[in-house]
Scaffold this motif. Sequence first.
Motif, PDB file in Angstrom:
ATOM      1  N   GLY A   1       0.822  -1.260  -0.087  1.00 15.83           N
ATOM      2  CA  GLY A   1       0.179   0.119   0.031  1.00 15.83           C
ATOM      3  C   GLY A   1       0.831   1.188  -0.307  1.00 15.83           C
TER       4      GLY A   1
ATOM      5  N   TYR B   1      -8.660   4.522  -2.933  1.00 11.31           N
ATOM      6  CA  TYR B   1      -8.985   3.807  -1.633  1.00 11.31           C
ATOM      7  C   TYR B   1      -7.938   2.885  -1.216  1.00 11.31           C
ATOM      8  N   GLN B   2      -7.468   2.887   0.151  1.00  6.97           N
ATOM      9  CA  GLN B   2      -6.715   1.939   0.838  1.00  6.97           C
ATOM     10  C   GLN B   2      -7.797   1.220   1.390  1.00  6.97           C
TER      11      GLN B   2
ATOM     12  N   THR C   1      -5.128   6.600  -0.689  1.00  7.44           N
ATOM     13  CA  THR C   1      -3.986   5.748  -0.668  1.00  7.44           C
ATOM     14  C   THR C   1      -2.718   6.052   0.104  1.00  7.44           C
TER      15      THR C   1
ATOM     16  N   GLY D   1      -1.228  -4.467  -4.269  1.00  7.57           N
ATOM     17  CA  GLY D   1      -1.359  -5.006  -2.940  1.00  7.57           C
ATOM     18  C   GLY D   1      -0.423  -6.031  -2.713  1.00  7.57           C
TER      19      GLY D   1
ATOM     20  N   ASN E   1      -4.181  -1.091  -2.620  1.00 13.57           N
ATOM     21  CA  ASN E   1      -4.642   0.158  -3.110  1.00 13.57           C
ATOM     22  C   ASN E   1      -5.365  -0.012  -4.381  1.00 13.57           C
TER      23      ASN E   1
ATOM     24  N   SER F   1      -2.591   9.333  -4.662  1.00 17.06           N
ATOM     25  CA  SER F   1      -3.165   9.320  -3.481  1.00 17.06           C
ATOM     26  C   SER F   1      -4.929   9.254  -3.712  1.00 17.06           C
TER      27      SER F   1
ATOM     28  N   GLN G   1      -7.930  -2.503   4.037  1.00 17.85           N
ATOM     29  CA  GLN G   1      -7.376  -3.162   4.884  1.00 17.85           C
ATOM     30  C   GLN G   1      -8.158  -4.575   4.943  1.00 17.85           C
TER      31      GLN G   1
END
Length: 446
Positions: free
Chosen positions: A213, A242-243, A425, A297, A253, A239, A245
């Motif tokens: 990421g 979306y990031q 991101t 990722g 990302n 940027s 998890q």
Amino acid sequence: MKLNRTVNKDHLSTIKDQLQTGKLPQWIMTDPEIHQLEIEKIFSKTWYFVAHESEIPNKGDYVSRWIVHDPVLLIRNSEGEINAFINSCTHRGVHLCTADLGNKKTFTCPYHGWTYNIEGELVGILAGNKLYGEEMDKKEWGLRKVPKVESYHGLIFAALNPDAEPLEEFLGGLKWYFDIMLGRSNKGMEVIGAPQRWVVDTNWKVSAEVFVGDAYHTAMTHRSTVELGISPKDPLFASNGYQIQLEHGHGLNVIQPPASVSIPPYQGLPEEMWPMFQENLTEEQLSVFKNTMVFNGNCFPNLSFLSPMHGKGEHENLTNFLTIRQWRPLGPDKIEAWSWILVDKEAPQEFKENSYKRYVNTFGPGGTLEQDDTELWTRLADASKGVTARDKNLHFNNVVNYLMGMDFVEPVDDFPGPGIAYPTTFLDVVHRGFYEYWQELLSKES
């Protein structure tokens, strides 16, 4: 100053405590004892990517791979099934097959001549009856099977741990994103050529955390590509998006363009392929795929993936490619990078060729962006070997910063995919998630 020489529960607990404040002790990057713990508690326990099904399409096809230091031989047998064996002769333990790939009916050990078929069965012993007698049972001396082998959209994973959870359970929400990259077309993906390999003087976690990421590094590390017009000039361009998890230390990302920029749909893949995407993906997956420039990722622990759009300029002749890479640890400060490029089997040949060229020029071993990354990765490892960096007592406050976005960037609730999605991101959320799961596994009792 006397340094602690043993990694114990207190050290691992300290790592956990530091992570809660967005910090990570620098000594974990090149510590030999941490490296041994990783082999014992991570790589020998979790799923490990070993090959793609398209690399061994026919009966007798094989590839030889490694799970860190365990040699693995993958063979497609007479029934079309893929088996994985420890690539070591059961007579004296010699590394049996040293060729990277090929097609064989049998494998003969060059040491004493024991021979195995593609089912892994011992079928020949040099002067066997005279030396061992008729009573020796060859069935007891076949190649040792890797305990678990499963695949997802052609990605073959192996586990040395017979108690590892099912692969799909381990992948969790990452499957949704793998579907977009690997399961979007009717006949799936294929690997072009053999995987490229090179050695880098760094730690495997460094490369994994970049891919999981770290969009933040792109504007500076890859500044030369900005100057050449390959990458956008806006330092915040990467940027956008979306990031995400996910569970088990996975993360990625989903980089999308700002509202003022328009991009070709579906990462510039040929329009004649779009009906397949609409057939194989859900509406939610299509909505994400259609407006995404880059997926990058990492599947924990060390399988990274990158699916970008690249062209001659910011928005000119954009072409997609998909590379997956394995960061095989050779030591606490050395890795062997394995890199594959995959394309849709049903893509036009011209697109496949253009995709391969873009990959080689950017993320092949001599690619512009790959060279940038490896230079910085080695410098990070070099700076993490000194007395101050390796002090486990944190006497010099030797921690590094994973605070980006902590406590002020909140997740969104309208992202259609699984995982916890954040609206930029430029974050360290997935990095903290990666190291939290890493610390959890290291802390488990053997």
